[in-house]
Structures are given as C-alpha cells and as structure tokens.
Design a protein around this motif. Sequence first.
Motif, PDB file in Angstrom:
ATOM      1  N   ALA A  19       1.138  -1.006  -0.229  1.00  0.00           N
ATOM      2  CA  ALA A  19      -0.088  -0.288   0.293  1.00  0.00           C
ATOM      3  C   ALA A  19       0.898   1.065   0.008  1.00  0.00           C
ATOM      4  O   ALA A  19       0.343   2.338  -0.488  1.00  0.00           O
ATOM      5  CB  ALA A  19      -1.150  -0.253   1.294  1.00  0.00           C
ATOM      6  N   LEU A  20       2.400   1.152   0.456  1.00  0.00           N
ATOM      7  CA  LEU A  20       3.080   1.869   0.180  1.00  0.00           C
ATOM      8  C   LEU A  20       3.295   3.074  -1.112  1.00  0.00           C
ATOM      9  O   LEU A  20       3.694   4.233  -0.925  1.00  0.00           O
ATOM     10  CB  LEU A  20       3.879   1.692   1.584  1.00  0.00           C
ATOM     11  CG  LEU A  20       5.345   3.485   1.528  1.00  0.00           C
ATOM     12  CD1 LEU A  20       4.504   3.903   2.824  1.00  0.00           C
ATOM     13  CD2 LEU A  20       6.307   2.659   2.317  1.00  0.00           C
ATOM     14  N   ALA A  21       2.914   2.839  -1.854  1.00  0.00           N
ATOM     15  CA  ALA A  21       3.352   2.480  -2.999  1.00  0.00           C
ATOM     16  C   ALA A  21       2.260   2.440  -3.886  1.00  0.00           C
ATOM     17  O   ALA A  21       2.377   2.799  -5.394  1.00  0.00           O
ATOM     18  CB  ALA A  21       4.894   1.351  -4.127  1.00  0.00           C
ATOM     19  N   GLY A  22       1.037   2.966  -3.448  1.00  0.00           N
ATOM     20  CA  GLY A  22      -0.182   3.243  -3.824  1.00  0.00           C
ATOM     21  C   GLY A  22      -0.681   1.443  -4.251  1.00  0.00           C
ATOM     22  O   GLY A  22      -2.329   2.208  -4.712  1.00  0.00           O
ATOM     23  N   GLY A  23      -0.688   0.871  -4.152  1.00  0.00           N
ATOM     24  CA  GLY A  23      -1.210  -0.294  -4.390  1.00  0.00           C
ATOM     25  C   GLY A  23      -3.253  -0.875  -3.157  1.00  0.00           C
ATOM     26  O   GLY A  23      -2.498  -0.109  -2.268  1.00  0.00           O
ATOM     27  N   ARG A  24      -3.333  -1.405  -4.346  1.00  0.00           N
ATOM     28  CA  ARG A  24      -4.929  -1.616  -3.284  1.00  0.00           C
ATOM     29  C   ARG A  24      -4.618  -3.536  -2.876  1.00  0.00           C
ATOM     30  O   ARG A  24      -4.710  -4.177  -4.529  1.00  0.00           O
ATOM     31  CB  ARG A  24      -6.170  -1.493  -4.593  1.00  0.00           C
ATOM     32  CG  ARG A  24      -6.408   0.258  -4.795  1.00  0.00           C
ATOM     33  CD  ARG A  24      -7.062   0.408  -5.697  1.00  0.00           C
ATOM     34  NE  ARG A  24      -8.354   0.018  -5.190  1.00  0.00           N
ATOM     35  CZ  ARG A  24      -9.732   0.040  -5.473  1.00  0.00           C
ATOM     36  NH1 ARG A  24      -9.475  -0.435  -6.589  1.00  0.00           N
ATOM     37  NH2 ARG A  24     -10.681  -0.873  -4.931  1.00  0.00           N
ATOM     38  N   ILE A  25      -5.417  -3.405  -2.620  1.00  0.00           N
ATOM     39  CA  ILE A  25      -5.670  -4.599  -2.229  1.00  0.00           C
ATOM     40  C   ILE A  25      -6.862  -5.246  -1.535  1.00  0.00           C
ATOM     41  O   ILE A  25      -7.592  -4.642  -0.282  1.00  0.00           O
ATOM     42  CB  ILE A  25      -4.725  -5.103  -0.459  1.00  0.00           C
ATOM     43  CG1 ILE A  25      -2.717  -4.749  -0.384  1.00  0.00           C
ATOM     44  CG2 ILE A  25      -4.673  -6.549   0.022  1.00  0.00           C
ATOM     45  CD1 ILE A  25      -2.600  -3.075   0.244  1.00  0.00           C
TER      46      ILE A  25
END
Length: 230
Positions: free
Chosen positions: A193-199
């Motif tokens: 998430a720190l790199a903008g990823g969605r989980i």
Amino acid sequence: MSRDLGVVLAAAGSSSRMGRDKLMLKLGEYTVLQHSAKAFAFLPEVGYLAAVTRSDLLETVTKQLARLELPFPFAVLPGGATRQESVAAGVESLPPQCRFCAIHDAARPLVNPGDMARCLADARQYGGACLSVPVKDTIQQADEQGFLAFTPSRSQLRCAQTPQIFEKEGYLKGLALARLQGKEFTDDCQIYALAGGRIYLTPGSYTNFKITTPEDVPAAERILQQRESL
C-alpha cells in the motif's frame, strides 16, 4: 498455464510464545513447516518457492522440503533481523518469471488451497489480495492512560491472514520506499500500500490460524484428522 507465482515462506521467527520451535512440531506425518509448503503444491501457477529461515535451521528446512518432492524448485535462505528484512530477502530472490509473489507464514499449516486460489485470482484482478476473516470479538482502542477511547464497528473489521499475494514489482517499489523512509512494517499489505497499491480482502477460513501457543497444536491436529477422514 504460466507458472508466474513465486512463494515466500516466512519461517525465521523465534517461536518465543511457544517455548520451542513451532515450525518443527509434527502434525501427523509432517511438520508444521512441511504442511505449509505442501499446500502450495495444489496451485499449478507456483513456479518457485523461497523459504526464509534462521541460520541454524537452513540444513533442516532444506531436508524437510526435499522430502516433499514439490512440483517446483525451491531455495532456503537465511532471514534478517526483522520480518520485513526476511520477507524482502525472499521476494528479491524470486526469478524473473515470477510476476506475482505470495507471502505466507510458515506457522499457518492449515491454509485451504481453495482459499489460496481465490486469493491469487483477486491479486491478478486488483494487483494485491490478502486472505482475511471478519473479527469475532468486539475491538476496543485504549488511550495512553489505559481507558477506553474508541470502539469501532465490527462490520468492517477483518483479521489478516496469509498468504498475501501481490504483483511483485509493486511490492518491490513499496519495499524501496519503506527503506528510504526508514519504516519497519509487520504486515506486507502495508508495504504494498505504501507504493499506492490496492489490496482486496479475499474471504478466508477461520481454520487458517497461526500456530502460536501450545494450545493451538491439539486444535490443529483435530482439524487435520477431520480433513483426512473426509
């Protein structure tokens, strides 16, 4: 089918709450660690497994994985000082064809292959996915003095499990940012998430619990016996 999934088996913990090495405990014919690795043999997309463990267990873990005759190559690596460092070593060792990485706690030997397959499908669709289950208990947040500060609604709360599966390049970007910012995380979703990823939170099973204390062992044995009797 492309074998583009690399598995990182996180097995470098100290087992301090168990009082002995929980990954070496036998559950039926196999150890906890072997059960966890063996579950990935049911996923045809797995192309590689990196087990990250303590330096004193490198030879033992190598022998245990070799006995499983897994349908994909594997390597056993020494872990780092923290979980984040250990998992990073595993992810960075995955070969280029592994576009996705599945990070799994070796202390979760009861993971359901069907749940894992759904988690992988969600990761392919959204970039990242994590097995999780709704919390059963009411969660309370305390203030600095130990008094109740906030009670969140259970409807949106989840207990995170593993595997957590991510697009590998996105995870590596998050890892680079965490190192740059001096951040240390205990959950891999935070890194992605720190790199903008969605989980996406893929529904899991309550039987996929982590072996942590001695009371967990007989519960795990009962579940395995029930599965074998089906």
